[in-house]
Enzyme design. Structure first.
Site, PDB file in Angstrom:
ATOM      1  N   GLU A   1      52.393  71.617  61.216  1.00 56.38           N
ATOM      2  CA  GLU A   1      52.486  72.904  61.903  1.00 56.38           C
ATOM      3  C   GLU A   1      51.644  72.940  63.173  1.00 56.38           C
ATOM      4  O   GLU A   1      51.088  73.974  63.553  1.00 56.38           O
ATOM      5  CB  GLU A   1      52.104  74.035  60.951  1.00 56.38           C
TER       6      GLU A   1
ATOM      7  N   GLU B   1      56.305  71.162  52.048  1.00 53.11           N
ATOM      8  CA  GLU B   1      55.389  72.064  51.334  1.00 53.11           C
ATOM      9  C   GLU B   1      56.173  73.236  50.794  1.00 53.11           C
ATOM     10  O   GLU B   1      56.936  73.873  51.521  1.00 53.11           O
ATOM     11  CB  GLU B   1      54.322  72.635  52.277  1.00 53.11           C
TER      12      GLU B   1
END
Length: 561
Positions: free
Chosen positions: A398, A493
């Site tokens: 991210e 995730e």
């Protein structure tokens, strides 16, 4: 664990972030002085066109159908969402009867300092005269207009020349606007309906148009006539450069809060509306799947789970990995190389037959191999070199979402990592689905990855209950499967907290966690990494969801810690 949730399409990507060593979820003067070292002579003329800096009104703060302003060319439409909630942006169709060239404004985030942006890069193979348009801005009586100017370069020899860049000086980290010459052929352009879940107030959403349907056989696909010096990217206006935490394991990391959506309409279940046209590229290398009935992998960090934190001992790490292996989970995902990850975790994995998903973490601006933290990680992995244990490598977690990398920087870092490591298996990155959906991101990153890695957490969608978690995450996987042509998606995730505060219909709890993870494993377990092995008391519990410390799910996965 998870951090700021920018924009997540309801069937398209919720956010989850991390911080290195803690892995939590963390027109100034115009540049008329174009490079004259080549001895070129520059002659300028100006052509003013229709104003293109068009800002449509913000959608209603209530989560109802939002309105937008018609644009004269099919540039992505910025929509401001003043509150959290679910917003629906209706489809828009624009038909151009003639080819149109305009100066399209783009935005990009820059740190404090002086930056040379925009302009046109031209490569000549012999002495020649180059005449080309370039984009700039003009301000008159308080009105800023993007305009196209023309410049003539007389270049005496072969070489690469930068024509008419813009020099911008800013005193703090900010977002600047860069106009770029863009040409649209005649045809019909459609921006599909977009249903978006917004988790932060005053978020700006960009709704891109699809590739046009040509109005005649002579019209081909959209191609910009010039190449900017730096590829501009869209960055949500609420995104700011996060504070860089000191990379010491003993120091807890501050976690952003999660606004709770209290009133939302019935969500759309049509994910195809959010799926961009696949980016062309060669087929990638596909990571191995997990064992049927088990998750593909579980995230693992070698940190103490107590409030003080700290690194685990070699014996403690070995015990953890042995328990994971005994439960039938074949792969773990690590985020970085800190806390002797390669030595302790790698050694335990080798002893117990566990594969590793390695990570190179970017936790501050400086998204290249020259960043000391990145250099250290690449060097450590290169020296370690036990490729037989490696299932795949992710570069960044991210990093674009949190403003540490631009898409072009991340693509460059992935390419550099491939060059420096002798590992020949699959590479990717981990971003949220909404980041992958941005054309500026996918067009640059798709060519350098082997598969599409995305973080997707059903809990942060306020319209999803625990028993719907698997269906939601499977919808995210379906979207990313179509982002990069010939390259499949993997969920890097996903999980559900066992305690904390509810976010709409998403209720945390031990029983809810068991139901959610069971549904995720049932729907896509062999392609999903479950977050996380343990709950971690060293994380900040004072967040909106009060859930950051409670994602451990070892018992749900049958792992006896």
């Amino acid at each position: 664990m998870k951090a700021t949730l920018a924009v997540a399409a309801l069937a398209a990507g919720v956010s989850a972030g991390s911080v290195h060593h803690r892995h939590i979820h963390a027109h100034a003067k115009k540049g008329y002085e174009a490079e004259d070292t080549c001895g070129c002579t520059t002659v300028y003329s100006t052509y003013y066109g229709e104003p293109t800096l068009i800002f449509p009104p913000a959608p209603s703060p209530e989560p109802t159908t939002a309105s937008s302003t018609q644009v004269v060319v099919p540039t992505p439409i910025p929509q401001t969402c003043p509150t959290t909630g679910v917003y629906t942006f209706p489809a828009t169709t624009i038909t151009l009867t003639d080819s149109t060239t305009v100066a399209v404004p783009y935005t990009t985030s820059v740190p404090a300092g002086t930056h040379t942006l925009g302009g046109v890069t031209t490569v000549v193979t012999t002495a020649t005269t180059v005449v080309c348009p370039y984009a700039t801005v003009s301000t008159s009586e308080g009105v800023t207009t993007s305009v196209i100017e023309s410049t003539t370069y007389v270049c005496p020899s072969a070489g690469t020349y930068t024509i008419a860049p813009t020099t911008t000086t800013v005193t703090e980290d900010t977002t600047v606007t860069i106009p770029s010459v863009t040409s649209y052929p005649a045809g019909t352009y459609t921006q599909p309906e977009v249903v978006t879940t917004v988790y932060e107030t005053s978020t700006v959403v960009y709704c891109p148009f699809d590739i046009p349907t040509p109005s005649s056989s002579s019209v081909e696909t959209y191609v910009a006539e010039t190449t900017p010096v730096e590829t501009p990217v869209y960055v949500p206006e609420t995104t700011s450069t996060p504070v860089v935490e000191t990379p010491i394991v003993e120091t807890p990391v501050e976690v952003p809060t999660y606004p709770v959506t209290t009133s939302v309409p019935e969500p759309s279940t049509t994910s195809s509306k959010h799926t961009p046209k696949p980016t062309q590229g060669s087929p990638g290398k596909t990571p191995a799947k997990g064992t049927p009935g088990k998750p593909w992998a579980v995230t693992y960090t070698p940190y103490q789970t107590t409030p003080g934190g700290g690194c685990k001992s070699q014996g403690e790490v070995n015990s953890d990995i042995a328990a994971i292996a005994a439960a039938g989970v074949t792969t773990i995902r690590v985020y970085s190389t800190d806390c002797s990850t390669l030595e302790f975790v790698g050694g335990a994995c080798e002893a117990h037959g566990i594969k590793m998903i390695l990570g190179i973490y970017v936790d501050e601006p400086g998204c290249d191999a020259g960043n000391p933290s990145v250099t250290e990680q690449i060097s450590s992995i290169k020296a370690w070199g036990k490729w037989n244990l490696v299932s795949l490598i992710t570069v960044g977690n991210e990093a674009v979402l949190h403003g540490f990398c631009t898409p072009s920087e991340l693509a460059g870092l992935i390419s550099t990592t491939k060059e420096q490591l002798s590992y020949t298996g699959p590479y990717s990155t981990a971003e949220t689905v909404n980041i992958w959906q941005q054309e500026e991101f996918s067009s640059l990153v798709c060519p350098v990855v082997d598969f599409v890695g995305a973080n997707a957490h059903a809990f942060f969608n306020t319209e999803t209950t625990a028993d719907q978690a698997g269906q939601f995450v499977k919808g995210q996987l379906d979207i990313i499967d179509n982002i990069c042509a010939g390259k499949e998606g993997r969920v890097m995730e996903t999980g559900w907290p066992n305690a904390g505060q509810a976010l709409g219909l998403a209720v945390p709890g031990a029983s809810q966690q068991a139901v959610a993870i069971k549904s995720i494993v049932k729907e896509l377990g062999d392609k999903a990494v479950i977050f996380s092995l343990t709950s971690d008391a060293w994380k900040d519990g004072n967040t909106q969801c009060q859930c950051e410390q409670h994602w451990g799910c070892a018992s749900v996965l049958g792992i006896n810690m």
